[in-house]
Scaffold this active site. Structure first.
Site, PDB file in Angstrom:
ATOM      1  N   GLU A  13       0.883  -1.206  -0.044  1.00  0.00           N
ATOM      2  CA  GLU A  13      -0.105   0.040   0.079  1.00  0.00           C
ATOM      3  C   GLU A  13       0.924   1.187   0.152  1.00  0.00           C
ATOM      4  O   GLU A  13       0.350   2.323  -0.465  1.00  0.00           O
ATOM      5  CB  GLU A  13      -1.105  -0.093   1.122  1.00  0.00           C
ATOM      6  CG  GLU A  13      -1.970  -1.039   1.245  1.00  0.00           C
ATOM      7  CD  GLU A  13      -2.656  -1.507   2.783  1.00  0.00           C
ATOM      8  OE1 GLU A  13      -3.574  -1.825   2.868  1.00  0.00           O
ATOM      9  OE2 GLU A  13      -1.794  -0.999   3.662  1.00  0.00           O
ATOM     10  N   THR A  89      -6.400  -0.233   2.834  1.00  0.00           N
ATOM     11  CA  THR A  89      -7.444  -0.802   2.032  1.00  0.00           C
ATOM     12  C   THR A  89      -8.587  -1.508   3.073  1.00  0.00           C
ATOM     13  O   THR A  89      -7.983  -1.310   4.386  1.00  0.00           O
ATOM     14  CB  THR A  89      -6.968  -2.173   1.209  1.00  0.00           C
ATOM     15  OG1 THR A  89      -6.259  -2.827   2.149  1.00  0.00           O
ATOM     16  CG2 THR A  89      -6.085  -1.589  -0.070  1.00  0.00           C
ATOM     17  N   LYS A 173     -14.725  -1.386   6.677  1.00  0.00           N
ATOM     18  CA  LYS A 173     -14.211  -2.462   7.434  1.00  0.00           C
ATOM     19  C   LYS A 173     -12.762  -2.551   7.185  1.00  0.00           C
ATOM     20  O   LYS A 173     -12.251  -3.051   6.069  1.00  0.00           O
ATOM     21  CB  LYS A 173     -14.927  -3.691   7.277  1.00  0.00           C
ATOM     22  CG  LYS A 173     -14.729  -4.721   8.111  1.00  0.00           C
ATOM     23  CD  LYS A 173     -15.415  -5.853   7.816  1.00  0.00           C
ATOM     24  CE  LYS A 173     -14.993  -7.093   8.619  1.00  0.00           C
ATOM     25  NZ  LYS A 173     -13.726  -7.688   8.208  1.00  0.00           N
ATOM     26  N   ASP A 174     -11.861  -2.218   8.184  1.00  0.00           N
ATOM     27  CA  ASP A 174     -10.566  -2.565   8.005  1.00  0.00           C
ATOM     28  C   ASP A 174      -9.977  -2.954   9.430  1.00  0.00           C
ATOM     29  O   ASP A 174     -10.716  -3.550  10.115  1.00  0.00           O
ATOM     30  CB  ASP A 174      -9.847  -1.184   7.717  1.00  0.00           C
ATOM     31  CG  ASP A 174      -9.485  -0.311   9.037  1.00  0.00           C
ATOM     32  OD1 ASP A 174     -10.115  -0.625   9.894  1.00  0.00           O
ATOM     33  OD2 ASP A 174      -8.416   0.283   8.776  1.00  0.00           O
ATOM     34  N   MET A 175      -8.670  -3.153   9.406  1.00  0.00           N
ATOM     35  CA  MET A 175      -8.022  -3.934  10.749  1.00  0.00           C
ATOM     36  C   MET A 175      -7.032  -2.721  11.637  1.00  0.00           C
ATOM     37  O   MET A 175      -6.296  -3.346  12.373  1.00  0.00           O
ATOM     38  CB  MET A 175      -7.191  -4.937  10.215  1.00  0.00           C
ATOM     39  CG  MET A 175      -8.281  -5.994   9.671  1.00  0.00           C
ATOM     40  SD  MET A 175      -7.435  -7.601   9.017  1.00  0.00           S
ATOM     41  CE  MET A 175      -6.843  -8.246  10.599  1.00  0.00           C
ATOM     42  N   GLU A 176      -7.449  -1.450  10.990  1.00  0.00           N
ATOM     43  CA  GLU A 176      -6.185  -0.689  11.482  1.00  0.00           C
ATOM     44  C   GLU A 176      -6.741   0.748  12.256  1.00  0.00           C
ATOM     45  O   GLU A 176      -6.257   1.318  13.202  1.00  0.00           O
ATOM     46  CB  GLU A 176      -4.988  -0.485  10.771  1.00  0.00           C
ATOM     47  CG  GLU A 176      -3.909  -1.546  10.814  1.00  0.00           C
ATOM     48  CD  GLU A 176      -4.381  -2.457   9.536  1.00  0.00           C
ATOM     49  OE1 GLU A 176      -4.889  -1.955   8.841  1.00  0.00           O
ATOM     50  OE2 GLU A 176      -3.796  -3.356   9.585  1.00  0.00           O
ATOM     51  N   ASP A 199     -12.867  -5.384  -1.486  1.00  0.00           N
ATOM     52  CA  ASP A 199     -13.803  -6.612  -1.199  1.00  0.00           C
ATOM     53  C   ASP A 199     -15.089  -5.892  -0.952  1.00  0.00           C
ATOM     54  O   ASP A 199     -15.086  -5.073  -0.056  1.00  0.00           O
ATOM     55  CB  ASP A 199     -13.149  -7.792  -0.409  1.00  0.00           C
ATOM     56  CG  ASP A 199     -12.858  -7.024   1.029  1.00  0.00           C
ATOM     57  OD1 ASP A 199     -11.614  -6.641   0.908  1.00  0.00           O
ATOM     58  OD2 ASP A 199     -13.700  -6.937   1.828  1.00  0.00           O
TER      59      ASP A 199
HETATM   60  N1  ADE Z   1      -9.024  -4.789   4.394  1.00  0.00           N
HETATM   61  C1  ADE Z   1      -9.460  -5.127   2.957  1.00  0.00           C
HETATM   62  N2  ADE Z   1     -10.679  -5.655   3.013  1.00  0.00           N
HETATM   63  C2  ADE Z   1     -10.826  -6.101   4.295  1.00  0.00           C
HETATM   64  C3  ADE Z   1     -11.983  -6.639   5.060  1.00  0.00           C
HETATM   65  N3  ADE Z   1     -12.892  -7.280   4.458  1.00  0.00           N
HETATM   66  N4  ADE Z   1     -11.840  -6.658   6.504  1.00  0.00           N
HETATM   67  C4  ADE Z   1     -10.873  -6.045   7.112  1.00  0.00           C
HETATM   68  N5  ADE Z   1      -9.937  -5.429   6.483  1.00  0.00           N
HETATM   69  C5  ADE Z   1      -9.701  -5.500   5.142  1.00  0.00           C
END
Ligand code: ADE
Length: 238
Positions: A13, A89, A173-176, A199
């Site tokens: 990224e 992302t 929706k992400d993870m950070e 996605d």
């Molecule tokens: N990063 C990219 N797509 C994701 C998802 N569906 N959930 C969490 N982090 C993401």
């Protein structure tokens, strides 16, 4: 807004940003910690970028909230920025109008969706409701969408996550993002999240396949949006 710090989880990224802004790697900055820092003067700004770094055993980027907290803290304590931009992302919802490659800017607040603490008060605290900059004007200038960013520790989504997103309005929706927003809020540093959709989590297609298939497209759109924020001086409007 003279000192801008990009906080980015994955090298893939960050690479186009590193190239575009001519950022130089500052080697060994954080000793044994994995986070990697880059810096440059660009268009009258001091730009820094930090990635979470790579796990030496697997060669994979560290993703997720723990690595994000570490990177955000190191970035803020090393180069106190005027603004943090979390670029990355994310997953989106077709039911809310998201399409692959869409770019979202964070709106209203940033939340967590996988902290289940069913005690009044602690439930809201777990969800975070962390501040982010008002970027409605900027979003219309770069034709980005606006959405509440919501973070958790998994790529997939559960019924419980969905229930929390219904409560909070989370739709990117992400993870950070929420982890970074938490650190930024402790230091009272404004935060803006830029997220490109790899996605759609509500279409029934496996998320890992979508993520892999669309990562390059989403990353290009993500980085183009970040270039415009700086090159067109849009962040100066915050
Ligand atoms: N990063 C990219 N797509 C994701 C998802 N569906 N959930 C969490 N982090 C993401």
């Amino acid at each position: 807004m003279k000192k801008i710090c990009f906080v980015v989880a994955m090298e893939g990224e960050a690479k186009p940003l590193i190239r575009h802004f001519g950022l130089r790697h500052i080697g060994g900055r954080f000793g044994q910690l994995p986070s990697q820092a880059y810096e440059a003067f660009y268009a009258g700004k001091e730009i820094t970028l930090i990635t979470n770094g790579v796990d030496s055993e697997t060669g994979l980027d560290y993703i997720g909230c723990e690595a994000a907290v570490l990177s955000a803290h190191l970035a803020i304590s090393s180069f106190p920025p005027d603004l943090i931009i979390n670029a990355g992302t994310a997953g989106g919802f077709a039911s809310k109008g998201a399409q692959i490659g869409d770019v979202y800017l964070s709106d209203r607040y940033v939340v967590f969706h996988d902290r289940r603490v069913a005690i009044p008060g602690w439930d809201k605290m777990g969800q975070g409701y962390l501040p982010c900059a008002d970027c409605r004007n900027i979003a219309s200038r770069i034709r980005a969408k606006l959405g509440v960013c919501t973070s958790g520790s998994s790529l997939d989504i559960t019924e419980e996550d969905l229930e929390q997103m219904k409560q909070t309005g989370g739709e990117v929706k992400d993870m950070e993002a929420a982890a970074i927003a938490w650190v930024a809020s402790l230091y009272h540093i404004p935060l803006l999240c830029v997220k490109a959709i790899t996605d759609l989590v509500d279409t029934g297609h496996p998320t890992p396949e979508q993520f892999n298939d669309n990562f390059l497209l989403a990353t290009q759109r993500l980085d183009d949006a970040c270039f415009r924020l700086i090159d067109e001086k849009l962040i100066d409007e915050l």
